[in-house]
Design an enzyme around this catalytic site. Structure first.
Site, PDB file in Angstrom:
ATOM      1  N   CYS A  50      67.020 -36.987  67.081  1.00  0.00           N
ATOM      2  CA  CYS A  50      65.829 -37.623  66.651  1.00  0.00           C
ATOM      3  C   CYS A  50      64.684 -36.764  66.614  1.00  0.00           C
ATOM      4  CB  CYS A  50      65.650 -38.494  67.914  1.00  0.00           C
ATOM      5  SG  CYS A  50      64.178 -39.747  67.481  1.00  0.00           S
ATOM      6  N   CYS A  69      61.591 -44.499  57.406  1.00  0.00           N
ATOM      7  CA  CYS A  69      61.071 -44.197  58.482  1.00  0.00           C
ATOM      8  C   CYS A  69      59.755 -43.882  58.103  1.00  0.00           C
ATOM      9  CB  CYS A  69      61.599 -43.065  59.252  1.00  0.00           C
ATOM     10  SG  CYS A  69      61.114 -42.824  60.779  1.00  0.00           S
TER      11      CYS A  69
HETATM   12  P1  FAD Z   1      65.174 -48.197  73.080  1.00  0.00           P
HETATM   13  O1  FAD Z   1      64.228 -48.956  72.190  1.00  0.00           O
HETATM   14  O2  FAD Z   1      65.189 -47.098  73.943  1.00  0.00           O
HETATM   15  O3  FAD Z   1      65.642 -49.429  74.052  1.00  0.00           O
HETATM   16  C1  FAD Z   1      66.565 -49.491  75.094  1.00  0.00           C
HETATM   17  C2  FAD Z   1      66.371 -50.312  76.051  1.00  0.00           C
HETATM   18  O4  FAD Z   1      67.411 -50.472  76.929  1.00  0.00           O
HETATM   19  C3  FAD Z   1      65.028 -50.048  76.978  1.00  0.00           C
HETATM   20  O5  FAD Z   1      64.147 -51.120  77.342  1.00  0.00           O
HETATM   21  C4  FAD Z   1      65.610 -49.585  78.346  1.00  0.00           C
HETATM   22  O6  FAD Z   1      64.669 -49.758  79.564  1.00  0.00           O
HETATM   23  C5  FAD Z   1      66.692 -50.553  78.401  1.00  0.00           C
HETATM   24  N1  FAD Z   1      67.731 -50.026  79.161  1.00  0.00           N
HETATM   25  C6  FAD Z   1      68.321 -48.549  79.322  1.00  0.00           C
HETATM   26  N2  FAD Z   1      69.485 -48.908  80.301  1.00  0.00           N
HETATM   27  C7  FAD Z   1      69.270 -49.952  80.973  1.00  0.00           C
HETATM   28  C8  FAD Z   1      70.200 -50.550  81.934  1.00  0.00           C
HETATM   29  N3  FAD Z   1      71.170 -49.819  82.641  1.00  0.00           N
HETATM   30  N4  FAD Z   1      70.134 -51.823  82.175  1.00  0.00           N
HETATM   31  C9  FAD Z   1      68.956 -52.646  81.349  1.00  0.00           C
HETATM   32  N5  FAD Z   1      68.209 -52.136  80.437  1.00  0.00           N
HETATM   33  C10 FAD Z   1      68.503 -50.753  80.155  1.00  0.00           C
HETATM   34  N6  FAD Z   1      62.500 -44.440  64.587  1.00  0.00           N
HETATM   35  C11 FAD Z   1      61.739 -44.643  63.570  1.00  0.00           C
HETATM   36  O7  FAD Z   1      62.286 -45.602  62.623  1.00  0.00           O
HETATM   37  N7  FAD Z   1      60.322 -44.626  63.443  1.00  0.00           N
HETATM   38  C12 FAD Z   1      59.862 -43.933  64.257  1.00  0.00           C
HETATM   39  O8  FAD Z   1      58.703 -43.435  63.973  1.00  0.00           O
HETATM   40  C13 FAD Z   1      60.371 -43.573  65.471  1.00  0.00           C
HETATM   41  N8  FAD Z   1      59.791 -42.691  66.334  1.00  0.00           N
HETATM   42  C14 FAD Z   1      60.327 -42.558  67.464  1.00  0.00           C
HETATM   43  C15 FAD Z   1      59.770 -41.672  68.446  1.00  0.00           C
HETATM   44  C16 FAD Z   1      60.219 -41.262  69.569  1.00  0.00           C
HETATM   45  C17 FAD Z   1      59.492 -40.535  70.627  1.00  0.00           C
HETATM   46  C18 FAD Z   1      61.646 -41.365  69.901  1.00  0.00           C
HETATM   47  C19 FAD Z   1      62.370 -41.332  71.084  1.00  0.00           C
HETATM   48  C20 FAD Z   1      62.294 -42.352  69.011  1.00  0.00           C
HETATM   49  C21 FAD Z   1      61.672 -42.733  67.576  1.00  0.00           C
HETATM   50  N9  FAD Z   1      62.491 -43.573  66.830  1.00  0.00           N
HETATM   51  C22 FAD Z   1      61.806 -43.725  65.711  1.00  0.00           C
HETATM   52  C23 FAD Z   1      63.881 -43.769  66.931  1.00  0.00           C
HETATM   53  C24 FAD Z   1      64.393 -45.390  67.211  1.00  0.00           C
HETATM   54  O9  FAD Z   1      63.751 -46.053  66.295  1.00  0.00           O
HETATM   55  C25 FAD Z   1      63.732 -45.294  68.698  1.00  0.00           C
HETATM   56  O10 FAD Z   1      64.228 -44.500  69.651  1.00  0.00           O
HETATM   57  C26 FAD Z   1      64.274 -46.819  69.027  1.00  0.00           C
HETATM   58  O11 FAD Z   1      63.443 -47.367  70.284  1.00  0.00           O
HETATM   59  C27 FAD Z   1      65.716 -47.098  69.568  1.00  0.00           C
HETATM   60  O12 FAD Z   1      65.970 -48.438  69.748  1.00  0.00           O
HETATM   61  P2  FAD Z   1      67.095 -48.932  70.876  1.00  0.00           P
HETATM   62  O13 FAD Z   1      66.977 -50.401  70.997  1.00  0.00           O
HETATM   63  O14 FAD Z   1      68.354 -48.116  70.315  1.00  0.00           O
HETATM   64  O15 FAD Z   1      66.883 -48.172  72.346  1.00  0.00           O
HETATM   65  O1  DCQ Z   2      61.318 -50.929  63.146  1.00  0.00           O
HETATM   66  C1  DCQ Z   2      60.441 -49.889  62.627  1.00  0.00           C
HETATM   67  C2  DCQ Z   2      60.055 -48.830  63.379  1.00  0.00           C
HETATM   68  O2  DCQ Z   2      60.004 -48.966  64.793  1.00  0.00           O
HETATM   69  C3  DCQ Z   2      60.963 -48.564  65.412  1.00  0.00           C
HETATM   70  C4  DCQ Z   2      59.501 -47.819  62.793  1.00  0.00           C
HETATM   71  O3  DCQ Z   2      58.658 -46.944  63.408  1.00  0.00           O
HETATM   72  C5  DCQ Z   2      57.292 -46.691  62.824  1.00  0.00           C
HETATM   73  C6  DCQ Z   2      59.376 -47.717  61.095  1.00  0.00           C
HETATM   74  O4  DCQ Z   2      58.958 -46.608  60.866  1.00  0.00           O
HETATM   75  C7  DCQ Z   2      60.669 -49.674  61.031  1.00  0.00           C
HETATM   76  C8  DCQ Z   2      61.372 -50.937  60.436  1.00  0.00           C
HETATM   77  C9  DCQ Z   2      60.112 -48.774  60.490  1.00  0.00           C
HETATM   78  C10 DCQ Z   2      60.122 -48.604  58.843  1.00  0.00           C
HETATM   79  C11 DCQ Z   2      58.773 -49.108  58.376  1.00  0.00           C
HETATM   80  C12 DCQ Z   2      58.760 -49.131  56.932  1.00  0.00           C
HETATM   81  C13 DCQ Z   2      58.870 -47.843  56.207  1.00  0.00           C
HETATM   82  C14 DCQ Z   2      58.442 -48.063  54.660  1.00  0.00           C
HETATM   83  C15 DCQ Z   2      58.374 -46.717  54.180  1.00  0.00           C
HETATM   84  C16 DCQ Z   2      58.297 -46.773  52.682  1.00  0.00           C
HETATM   85  C17 DCQ Z   2      58.277 -45.642  52.118  1.00  0.00           C
HETATM   86  C18 DCQ Z   2      58.188 -45.369  50.627  1.00  0.00           C
HETATM   87  C19 DCQ Z   2      58.188 -43.801  50.065  1.00  0.00           C
END
Ligand code: FAD
Ligand code: DCQ
Length: 434
Positions: free
Chosen positions: A160, A356
């Site tokens: 990530c 993203c």
């Molecule tokens: P999570 O959102 O982490 O959810 C997991 C859940 O499971 C949590 O609520 C946790 O408490 C729960 N859990 C864990 N273990 C247990 C257990 N044993 N029992 C019960 N519950 C439990 N993606 C994008 O598209 N755009 C972004 O801008 C972006 N920014 C990010 C920024 C950061 C800092 C990080 C870390 C990731 C980012 N991501 C982004 C990537 C991704 O979208 C996120 O990590 C997203 O939250 C992952 O979703 P998930 O549901 O897999 O896990």
């Molecule tokens: O669920 C999303 C999420 O949260 C986890 C983000 O983090 C901020 C995302 O960025 C989703 C769905 C997104 C994607 C948002 C739409 C982006 C569209 C980009 C279009 C770019 C054109 C050049």
């Protein structure tokens, strides 16, 4: 009546609960189980790490919102899953039986792989959770009082990378705003990526050019192909390799304040289920999000195993971003419903479109990589002030959606479709995933 349990109420699990309940209606039961009783919008955590946002801006209590939609909510950590008996044991010793289980437990942050990198132990912080980001903000304030060298980046095995760039750029931007940028003696970006802007997906559009320029403009020195081996007494120990993976340099960087994205692993309760996971503890699923071993277990988000886009000299993984996760959720819900209703062979797969937004201070970067593996049909990396504004708006929109209890409103679907982005394979080309 079937009982579907969704484990983890994060970016995947929370919309999954709404979508599952909406799909199944009153005839079946949906239970959401999660460690914490609050939702956090994970992509905004880096902002908390510089004090630009507060906990209350990006978190809210889960229970009242999901209960309103007829979803049962249990705020307890799952300690053990017995896949044969179809039960989950919770932290208080109680257990829950399921007919179908959707695992959405996200990452375990594997700080133990790099001694001294745990945010509670030393100068290297994390912005992966709201708790960590608050801790990071405390340490950042100490840095402002007594400035010293900064190191931000991503550890070996990280997947990530977006938040590493985001946090580097917003820290630089915050220091400038405070007129303190020149008080910081050195500011480094240390990453396991083979080149700047690789992002775990071999780059997208001109991510390399734009991010290289962005770091340069902020006076941040970049080190690529790096593996951090430990953090000790204010020093980060780094091994840099060449394209063949041979060590070319071993050096240390002083660090007063740092933030490194750790490698992710699966959470213990999931990793410990016999035959469910790969060695990293990520659930092995088929094209339809279903466990290859247990036919009533599905998994979405960071919890699943996906292969890296390419092998890199220092190991890196492929990111699982928000839209991709929502597409996994929609596919799982469809498939579980079809299975409950006995529609044999009726199944779908998520598009896993990598779309993203990343924030970079007063500007931001957006990318669309379809499919993740090159050659791509769509390969765009856009940069500008509009992305910063769009990400701020997206946070409000997503949180509102999670309170209202809808997963993909009509206008969102239309908007994405205009960009050629859809969640399920029926609506688009299957081979986007391939
Ligand atoms: P999570 O959102 O982490 O959810 C997991 C859940 O499971 C949590 O609520 C946790 O408490 C729960 N859990 C864990 N273990 C247990 C257990 N044993 N029992 C019960 N519950 C439990 N993606 C994008 O598209 N755009 C972004 O801008 C972006 N920014 C990010 C920024 C950061 C800092 C990080 C870390 C990731 C980012 N991501 C982004 C990537 C991704 O979208 C996120 O990590 C997203 O939250 C992952 O979703 P998930 O549901 O897999 O896990
Ligand atoms: O669920 C999303 C999420 O949260 C986890 C983000 O983090 C901020 C995302 O960025 C989703 C769905 C997104 C994607 C948002 C739409 C982006 C569209 C980009 C279009 C770019 C054109 C050049």
């Amino acid at each position: 009546m079937a009982h579907v349990v969704i484990l983890g109420a994060g970016t995947g699990g929370m919309p999954a609960a709404y979508e599952m309940k909406h799909a199944l209606g009153a005839g079946h039961e949906v239970t959401l189980i999660s460690t914490n009783d609050y939702f956090q919008f994970v992509p905004s955590n880096p902002w908390l790490g510089v004090g630009w946002s507060k906990r209350e801006d990006i978190t809210f209590p889960i229970r009242p919102y999901v209960e309103r939609r007829g979803i049962k909510f249990i705020a307890k950590n799952a300690e053990k899953i017995d896949a044969e008996a179809q039960t989950i044991t919770l932290a208080d010793g109680s257990s829950v039986h399921y007919d179908y289980l959707m695992i959405a437990t996200g990452p375990r942050l594997a700080f133990e792989l790099v001694p001294g990198s745990d945010p509670h132990e030393g100068p290297v912080q994390s912005v992966c959770t709201t708790d960590h980001a608050e801790l990071a903000y405390g340490k950042y304030q100490e840095l402002l009082e007594n400035p010293g060298p900064i190191v931000i980046g991503a550890m070996a095995g990280a997947s990530c990378f977006g938040p590493a760039y985001e946090y580097a750029m917003i820290v630089a931007s915050d220091l400038k705003k405070r007129g303190m940028r020149d008080k910081v003696p050195s500011f480094s970006f240390v990453t396991s990526e083979p080149y700047i802007g690789h992002l775990g997906i071999s780059g997208v559009g001109d991510s390399t050019g734009i991010l290289t320029k962005g770091l340069e403009e902020e006076g941040i020195k970049a080190y690529t192909n790096c593996k951090v081996s430990k953090v000790e007494n204010g020093e980060m120990f780094i091994t840099q390799v060449n394209d063949k993976g041979e060590t070319v340099k071993e050096f240390t960087l002083p660090v007063k304040f740092g933030m490194m994205i750790p490698a992710f692993r699966g959470i213990p309760a999931v990793a410990n289920v016999e035959g469910l996971c790969n060695p990293g503890g990520f659930v092995i699923v088929d094209d339809n999000q279903r466990s290859k071993k247990y036919s009533n277990i599905y998994a979405v988000g960071i919890a699943i195993a996906i292969p890296p886009v390419e092998a890199t000299p220092v190991p890196t993984g492929a990111p699982k971003t928000g839209y991709m996760i929502e597409s996994m959720v929609s596919a799982s819900v469809y498939n579980i419903k079809a299975d409950i209703e006995g529609r044999v062979g009726d199944k779908t797969m998520g598009t896993w479109n990598a779309v993203c937004f990343a924030d970079m201070g007063d500007r931001g970067a957006a990318f669309v990589a379809l499919p993740q593996i090159k050659p791509r049909k769509v390969d765009i990396f856009a940069y500008g002030r509009w992305v910063h504004l769009a990400k701020v708006a997206f946070e409000k929109y997503f949180i509102r959606k999670m309170k209202m209890g809808v997963s993909e409103p009509f206008y969102e679907r239309v908007l994405f479709k205009m960009m050629g982005i859809t969640r399920l394979k029926e609506e688009t080309e299957v081979e986007q995933r391939k």
